[in-house]
Design an enzyme around this catalytic site. Structure first.
Site, mmCIF file in Angstrom:
data_model
loop_
_atom_site.group_PDB
_atom_site.id
_atom_site.type_symbol
_atom_site.label_atom_id
_atom_site.label_comp_id
_atom_site.label_asym_id
_atom_site.label_seq_id
_atom_site.Cartn_x
_atom_site.Cartn_y
_atom_site.Cartn_z
ATOM 1 N N CYS A 2 0.844 -1.209 0.000
ATOM 2 C CA CYS A 2 0.000 0.000 0.000
ATOM 3 C C CYS A 2 0.877 1.257 0.000
ATOM 4 O O CYS A 2 2.086 1.202 0.248
ATOM 5 C CB CYS A 2 -0.961 -0.002 1.196
ATOM 6 S SG CYS A 2 -0.297 0.686 2.714
ATOM 7 N N CYS A 5 2.817 1.892 3.172
ATOM 8 C CA CYS A 5 3.896 0.911 3.336
ATOM 9 C C CYS A 5 5.084 1.300 2.451
ATOM 10 O O CYS A 5 6.243 1.115 2.837
ATOM 11 C CB CYS A 5 3.407 -0.501 3.013
ATOM 12 S SG CYS A 5 2.443 -1.259 4.345
ATOM 13 N N HIS A 44 1.705 -2.624 8.773
ATOM 14 C CA HIS A 44 0.468 -2.398 8.019
ATOM 15 C C HIS A 44 -0.747 -2.831 8.838
ATOM 16 O O HIS A 44 -0.909 -4.006 9.162
ATOM 17 C CB HIS A 44 0.465 -3.153 6.682
ATOM 18 C CG HIS A 44 -0.778 -2.884 5.900
ATOM 19 N ND1 HIS A 44 -0.921 -1.773 5.101
ATOM 20 C CD2 HIS A 44 -1.962 -3.538 5.851
ATOM 21 C CE1 HIS A 44 -2.134 -1.766 4.575
ATOM 22 N NE2 HIS A 44 -2.790 -2.829 5.021
ATOM 23 N N ASN A 82 -9.988 8.738 9.510
ATOM 24 C CA ASN A 82 -11.097 8.328 8.652
ATOM 25 C C ASN A 82 -11.073 6.813 8.577
ATOM 26 O O ASN A 82 -10.040 6.216 8.260
ATOM 27 C CB ASN A 82 -10.931 8.939 7.259
ATOM 28 C CG ASN A 82 -11.008 10.457 7.297
ATOM 29 O OD1 ASN A 82 -11.741 11.030 8.104
ATOM 30 N ND2 ASN A 82 -10.225 11.114 6.454
ATOM 31 N N GLY A 88 -14.661 8.051 4.731
ATOM 32 C CA GLY A 88 -13.872 8.783 3.741
ATOM 33 C C GLY A 88 -12.415 8.366 3.705
ATOM 34 O O GLY A 88 -11.560 9.122 3.237
ATOM 35 N N HIS A 93 -4.334 2.215 5.109
ATOM 36 C CA HIS A 93 -3.305 1.949 6.137
ATOM 37 C C HIS A 93 -3.598 2.953 7.245
ATOM 38 O O HIS A 93 -3.691 4.167 6.972
ATOM 39 C CB HIS A 93 -1.924 2.186 5.495
ATOM 40 C CG HIS A 93 -0.734 1.919 6.368
ATOM 41 N ND1 HIS A 93 0.299 1.083 5.978
ATOM 42 C CD2 HIS A 93 -0.374 2.406 7.582
ATOM 43 C CE1 HIS A 93 1.230 1.063 6.930
ATOM 44 N NE2 HIS A 93 0.844 1.872 7.908
ATOM 45 N N HIS A 95 -4.028 5.745 9.714
ATOM 46 C CA HIS A 95 -3.318 7.021 9.858
ATOM 47 C C HIS A 95 -4.197 8.007 10.601
ATOM 48 O O HIS A 95 -5.424 7.990 10.470
ATOM 49 C CB HIS A 95 -2.906 7.596 8.501
ATOM 50 C CG HIS A 95 -4.032 7.745 7.520
ATOM 51 N ND1 HIS A 95 -4.567 6.668 6.833
ATOM 52 C CD2 HIS A 95 -4.734 8.823 7.118
ATOM 53 C CE1 HIS A 95 -5.536 7.092 6.045
ATOM 54 N NE2 HIS A 95 -5.672 8.397 6.209
ATOM 55 N N HIS A 97 -4.753 12.132 11.101
ATOM 56 C CA HIS A 97 -4.459 13.476 10.607
ATOM 57 C C HIS A 97 -4.304 14.363 11.840
ATOM 58 O O HIS A 97 -5.239 14.460 12.660
ATOM 59 C CB HIS A 97 -5.615 14.019 9.770
ATOM 60 C CG HIS A 97 -5.922 13.228 8.521
ATOM 61 N ND1 HIS A 97 -5.552 13.651 7.256
ATOM 62 C CD2 HIS A 97 -6.569 12.055 8.347
ATOM 63 C CE1 HIS A 97 -5.979 12.763 6.358
ATOM 64 N NE2 HIS A 97 -6.599 11.786 6.995
HETATM 65 P P1 AMP Z 1 -7.595 9.597 4.060
HETATM 66 O O1 AMP Z 1 -8.569 10.223 3.107
HETATM 67 O O2 AMP Z 1 -7.962 9.795 5.500
HETATM 68 O O3 AMP Z 1 -7.304 8.168 3.719
HETATM 69 O O4 AMP Z 1 -6.255 10.419 3.927
HETATM 70 C C1 AMP Z 1 -5.228 10.107 3.051
HETATM 71 C C2 AMP Z 1 -4.306 11.300 3.056
HETATM 72 O O5 AMP Z 1 -3.065 10.903 2.513
HETATM 73 C C3 AMP Z 1 -4.809 12.491 2.239
HETATM 74 O O6 AMP Z 1 -4.927 13.628 3.088
HETATM 75 C C4 AMP Z 1 -3.713 12.666 1.173
HETATM 76 O O7 AMP Z 1 -3.481 14.019 0.874
HETATM 77 C C5 AMP Z 1 -2.527 12.014 1.840
HETATM 78 N N1 AMP Z 1 -1.501 11.495 0.942
HETATM 79 C C6 AMP Z 1 -1.668 10.658 -0.113
HETATM 80 N N2 AMP Z 1 -0.485 10.359 -0.677
HETATM 81 C C7 AMP Z 1 0.454 11.002 0.063
HETATM 82 C C8 AMP Z 1 1.884 11.089 -0.006
HETATM 83 N N3 AMP Z 1 2.587 10.444 -0.944
HETATM 84 N N4 AMP Z 1 2.533 11.864 0.898
HETATM 85 C C9 AMP Z 1 1.838 12.521 1.848
HETATM 86 N N5 AMP Z 1 0.503 12.473 1.981
HETATM 87 C C10 AMP Z 1 -0.188 11.727 1.085
#
Ligand code: AMP
Length: 118
Positions: A2, A5, A44, A82, A88, A93, A95, A97
């Site tokens: 992913c 990862c 993961h 999320n 959303g 993976h 995370h 915010h």
């Molecule tokens: P979510 O919608 O909660 O799954 O958030 C995914 C987040 O990952 C979004 O805010 C994207 O802007 C962020 N994102 C996706 N690819 C990258 C990346 N390569 N580096 C940093 N942030 C990323």
């Protein structure tokens, strides 16, 4: 593998602010606040629904350290995860915010009046 990862493995670059054996904090590529950090476990784990309390205990301390590192601990911040389709979640993976650096707004997140429908 992913996307996060790949970030853990260094296959995709990231702007890291803090890291230890278990977690990484890095800047979101598409920030929605003056400070927008993503905090992930190196292992993961699909999302919050599948995380263990043991990992969350360490993750909580790490998130607090990130907030301190970025001086968000005094004025405050928002922490969001999320979870799944309705939540959303786009990156599959776990995370969090970490959002801050300004007084954040709180708005309705759906088209509907949330008091009337669920
Ligand atoms: P979510 O919608 O909660 O799954 O958030 C995914 C987040 O990952 C979004 O805010 C994207 O802007 C962020 N994102 C996706 N690819 C990258 C990346 N390569 N580096 C940093 N942030 C990323």
């Amino acid at each position: 593998m992913c996307i996060f990862c790949k970030i853990v493995a260094g296959e995709i670059p990231s702007n890291r602010v803090l890291e230890n054996d278990e977690f990484i904090a890095f800047h979101d590529i598409n920030p929605v606040a003056p400070v927008h950090i993503l905090i992930i476990p190196k292992k993961h784990i699909e999302n919050f629904q599948s995380v263990t309390p043991e990992l969350m205990a360490n993750m909580t301390s790490f998130i607090q350290d990130v907030a301190k590192e970025l001086c968000l601990d005094k004025n405050g911040y928002r922490l969001v995860t999320n979870n799944g389709k309705d939540g959303g979640q786009e990156a599959p993976h776990l995370h969090f915010h970490l959002l801050g650096g300004a007084k954040l707004k709180w708005t309705h997140l759906t088209e509907n009046d949330t008091h009337k429908s669920l």
